[in-house]
Design an enzyme around this catalytic site. Structure first.
Site, PDB file in Angstrom:
ATOM      1  N   CYS A 118       0.817  -1.216   0.000  1.00 37.67           N
ATOM      2  CA  CYS A 118       0.000   0.000   0.000  1.00 37.67           C
ATOM      3  C   CYS A 118       0.849   1.264   0.000  1.00 37.67           C
ATOM      4  CB  CYS A 118      -0.961  -0.004   1.184  1.00 37.67           C
ATOM      5  SG  CYS A 118      -0.182  -0.261   2.797  1.00 37.67           S
ATOM      6  N   ASN A 127      -7.780   4.837  -2.662  1.00 34.26           N
ATOM      7  CA  ASN A 127      -7.269   3.594  -2.095  1.00 34.26           C
ATOM      8  C   ASN A 127      -6.578   2.769  -3.180  1.00 34.26           C
ATOM      9  OD1 ASN A 127      -6.739   1.695  -0.128  1.00 34.26           O
ATOM     10  ND2 ASN A 127      -8.876   1.292   0.368  1.00 34.26           N
ATOM     11  N   HIS A 183      -2.353   0.685   7.292  1.00 34.31           N
ATOM     12  CA  HIS A 183      -2.599   0.806   5.856  1.00 34.31           C
ATOM     13  C   HIS A 183      -2.275   2.218   5.383  1.00 34.31           C
ATOM     14  CE1 HIS A 183      -4.338  -0.098   1.990  1.00 34.31           C
ATOM     15  NE2 HIS A 183      -5.327   0.773   2.118  1.00 34.31           N
TER      16      HIS A 183
END
Length: 355
Positions: free
Chosen positions: A139, A322, A300
């Site tokens: 991520c 995202n 995250h």
């Protein structure tokens, strides 16, 4: 073929619950045997019933966000957390970090006089397409590359949509920055600090384009040896500096995001898997404004591309890009409650490159 045979054999038993069959078909699910299929069906139906009840509360005005069927709905909470989070290296209250302040960005921040109620880089086309990190804890790489792509688009007017995440996963692997007060690093699918990737790119390591260095870690869960080539290098623009602050105020992101989308980290819970639309107000999340330990629960990295106010719920929000694919959320985006450090967003670090 295997899943189709199993579904046919068990079709009569599931006739009254064809939502699972539709789910399996839509997301091309394959299960190893009938026992596995029955187990996954039970997990799915439990998650599906929770979604239905949640959406009933949403329709009644008792929730600010809605849920939808998603590809991971046949996973347990623990399985979902293992797949979708864990993109930050381990840290705790003993970890110390050092700010890196590019004076050009500091000067821009000092010149800014207040902020509007709503702002988004998506309106000007500066935000690039949504990607999918899949089975790798990458991520931070996606967050950083998204920030760099936007930086190139904003500062240089060179429209580039798809730089390579695999490039920095492989080539910046184990890159660390240390001094007497802090250490941070990049460890491929085992997680990374966004500023470690930006620091590596600042060393005149030109970005590679996606077509020359495609993403492979999503299926393998592994990084490989560095394969950067001069033919694949993007040389029209490059990273020249970085603004990175630790232990920061969420509200500071308002001005910073108006300079460039901000790479930051937050606490994603298994509620996030089914997010559909609305402003996420997650009861499972901590709030950094009232919980001093909240910043030690982050797992995250995402990209904040704007902020605004939702009249339906009355909530202010951050607009987040995202890295779970465009089928997730609102075409890959989320609106997250703003003003309380919800889910720790913007409270541990805020990072943008200078190009």
């Amino acid at each position: 073929m295997r899943v189709l045979i199993l579904l046919s054999l068990l079709g009569l038993a599931f006739a009254t619950e064809d939502v699972f069959l539709n789910f399996a078909k839509e997301f091309n699910k394959s299960y190893k045997d009938g026992k596995d299929l029955i187990s996954r069906r039970a997990i799915f139906m439990n998650n599906y019933e929770k979604m239905v009840k949640h959406n009933e509360r949403y329709e009644a005005g008792l929730e600010s966000w809605a849920q939808k069927v998603h590809e991971d709905m046949d996973l347990t909470s623990a399985e979902w957390m293992s797949k979708r989070t864990g993109g930050l290296p381990l840290y705790d209250e003993k970890t110390e970090f050092v700010d890196t302040l590019d004076e050009r960005i500091v000067a821009k921040l000092k010149e800014m006089k207040g902020t509007p109620r709503e702002f988004s880089w998506t309106d000007s086309g500066a935000v690039t397409s949504v990607k999918n990190q899949a089975q790798c804890g990458s991520c931070a790489a996606f967050s950083v590359i998204g920030a760099v792509e936007s930086c190139f688009n904003i500062q240089r007017g060179k429209v580039i949509d798809d730089l390579s995440e695999q490039h920095i996963l492989d080539c910046a692997y184990n890159h660390q920055v240390s001094d007497e007060s802090g250490t941070w690093g990049a460890f491929g699918c085992d997680g990374a600090w966004p500023n470690a990737y930006v620091d590596w790119l600042m060393g005149k390591n030109y970005n590679q384009i996606e077509s020359a260095y495609p993403y492979t870690s999503g299926s393998s869960g592994q990084v490989g040896s560095c394969k950067a080539s001069s033919n694949g290098a993007y040389t029209d623009a490059w990273v020249t500096g970085m603004y990175n602050v630790w232990y920061c105020k969420e509200s500071d992101m308002e001005n910073l995001v108006m300079i460039n989308p901000v790479s930051t980290s937050l606490q994603a819970t298994d509620n996030w898997g089914g997010y559909s639309h609305g402003v996420m107000d997650d009861r499972m999340c901590c709030d950094a404004a009232t919980d001093s330990s909240c910043i030690y629960n982050l797992n995250h990295a995402i990209l904040v591309v704007g902020f605004g106010h939702d009249t339906a719920s009355g909530l202010d929000y951050w607009l987040i890009k995202n890295s779970w694919g465009s089928r997730w959320g609102e075409s890959g985006y989320m609106k997250l409650k703003r003003g309380t450090g919800h889910c720790g967003v913007g409270s541990l670090h805020q990072t943008i490159p200078h190009c």
